[in-house]
Design a protein around this motif. Sequence first.
Motif, short mmCIF file in Angstrom:
data_model
loop_
_atom_site.label_atom_id
_atom_site.label_comp_id
_atom_site.label_asym_id
_atom_site.label_seq_id
_atom_site.Cartn_x
_atom_site.Cartn_y
_atom_site.Cartn_z
N ILE A 86 0.83 -1.21 0.00
CA ILE A 86 0.00 0.00 0.00
C ILE A 86 0.86 1.25 0.00
N LEU A 87 1.88 1.28 0.85
CA LEU A 87 2.72 2.47 0.95
C LEU A 87 3.58 2.66 -0.29
N GLU A 88 4.08 1.58 -0.86
CA GLU A 88 4.91 1.71 -2.06
C GLU A 88 4.09 2.18 -3.25
N VAL A 89 2.84 1.75 -3.35
CA VAL A 89 1.98 2.24 -4.43
C VAL A 89 1.79 3.75 -4.31
N GLU A 90 1.54 4.21 -3.08
CA GLU A 90 1.35 5.66 -2.88
C GLU A 90 2.63 6.41 -3.19
N LEU A 91 3.77 5.88 -2.73
CA LEU A 91 5.05 6.54 -2.99
C LEU A 91 5.31 6.63 -4.48
N ASP A 92 5.16 5.51 -5.19
CA ASP A 92 5.43 5.50 -6.63
C ASP A 92 4.50 6.44 -7.39
N SER A 93 3.23 6.44 -6.99
CA SER A 93 2.26 7.31 -7.67
C SER A 93 2.60 8.77 -7.47
N ARG A 94 2.92 9.15 -6.24
CA ARG A 94 3.26 10.53 -5.96
C ARG A 94 4.56 10.94 -6.65
N GLU A 95 5.54 10.02 -6.64
CA GLU A 95 6.82 10.33 -7.27
C GLU A 95 6.66 10.56 -8.76
N GLN A 96 5.89 9.71 -9.43
CA GLN A 96 5.69 9.86 -10.87
C GLN A 96 4.96 11.16 -11.19
N SER A 97 3.98 11.53 -10.36
CA SER A 97 3.26 12.77 -10.60
C SER A 97 4.18 13.98 -10.42
N ASP A 98 5.03 13.92 -9.38
CA ASP A 98 5.96 15.03 -9.15
C ASP A 98 7.00 15.14 -10.26
N LEU A 99 7.50 14.00 -10.73
CA LEU A 99 8.48 14.03 -11.82
C LEU A 99 7.86 14.52 -13.12
N GLU A 100 6.61 14.15 -13.33
CA GLU A 100 5.91 14.64 -14.53
C GLU A 100 5.76 16.15 -14.48
N ALA A 101 5.50 16.69 -13.30
CA ALA A 101 5.40 18.14 -13.15
C ALA A 101 6.76 18.80 -13.39
N ALA A 102 7.83 18.18 -12.91
CA ALA A 102 9.17 18.73 -13.13
C ALA A 102 9.53 18.74 -14.61
N ARG A 103 9.02 17.76 -15.34
CA ARG A 103 9.31 17.69 -16.79
C ARG A 103 8.68 18.84 -17.56
N VAL A 104 7.71 19.52 -16.96
CA VAL A 104 7.13 20.70 -17.63
C VAL A 104 8.22 21.75 -17.85
N PHE A 105 9.06 21.98 -16.84
CA PHE A 105 10.13 22.97 -16.97
C PHE A 105 11.23 22.46 -17.91
N GLU A 106 11.42 21.16 -17.92
CA GLU A 106 12.38 20.60 -18.87
C GLU A 106 11.89 20.81 -20.30
N ALA A 107 10.59 20.65 -20.52
CA ALA A 107 10.02 20.89 -21.84
C ALA A 107 10.16 22.35 -22.24
N MET A 108 9.96 23.25 -21.29
CA MET A 108 10.13 24.68 -21.58
C MET A 108 11.57 24.97 -21.97
N GLY A 109 12.52 24.30 -21.30
CA GLY A 109 13.92 24.48 -21.66
C GLY A 109 14.23 23.96 -23.05
N GLY A 110 13.50 22.93 -23.48
CA GLY A 110 13.71 22.41 -24.83
C GLY A 110 13.12 23.30 -25.90
N TYR A 111 11.98 23.91 -25.60
CA TYR A 111 11.31 24.74 -26.60
C TYR A 111 11.93 26.13 -26.73
N ALA A 112 12.40 26.71 -25.62
CA ALA A 112 12.82 28.11 -25.63
C ALA A 112 13.88 28.44 -26.69
N PRO A 113 14.98 27.64 -26.81
CA PRO A 113 15.97 27.99 -27.84
C PRO A 113 15.40 27.93 -29.26
#
Length: 246
Positions: free
Chosen positions: A127-154
């Motif tokens: 139960i706890l690992e499912v919650e951890l993995d789900s939250r981690e993936q959601s947070d990393l997906e949000a961080a990738r938004v700024f990575e995408a902006m870095g790719g588009y800007a140049p």
Amino acid sequence: MDILSLLGIILAFAAILGGNVMEGGALGSLFNGPAGIIVVGGTLAATILQTSWPVIKRALRQSRWVFIPPYIGLEDGIDKVINWSVRARKQGLLGLEGLAEREPERFARKGLQLLVDGAETETIRSILEVELDSREQSDLEAARVFEAMGGYAPTIGIIGAVMGLIQVMTNLEDPSTLGAGIATAFVATIYGVALANLLFFPMANKLRGIVRQRSRYEDMMIDGIIAIAEGENPRSIELRLRGFIQ
């Protein structure tokens, strides 16, 4: 407040502006409204087009972590687990019920409640690992938004540069417009590359680091909670959990 993040941004832009002045350039030459609109607007538009609204909202909430990161205290977490372990050995797992109700961390509170309910160790871990993995993936997906902006800007900066050169080529008979067109061309390129490498990519990497540190903390809590469920000695639990501190 993360002083290093603030210092990094100040140094980055001070280096660009200071270098421009040392080369004999005017600060005003680096400020161009049309170039800014093209690069910033185009980057935001491309990022919004590829991203769902929930992810964008999560990314906006996480952006403050760059300057005000969430508190992640591994030492405090170890002390907390040891106190739980001592209480459980003296009063049994039901003795943790009051602590579970008062626990401010949602993840830890859930683990304590599973202990109090007498769940099997594998069930608790699952139960706890499912919650951890789900939250981690959601947070990393949000961080990738700024990575995408870095790719588009140049790339958007190059589009701005081409647009400026088009303006120059179509107005060769009017020398008064050539300077503005060339300025937009070069400044748009600077904006795109600078925003990507001095802001967006560093922000994405900073957020990923925080997410990984938070996941390590929750991994540690899972190990501690499982050890309590298995009746391990508090001293053994402490030695195990200290392995998470590098």
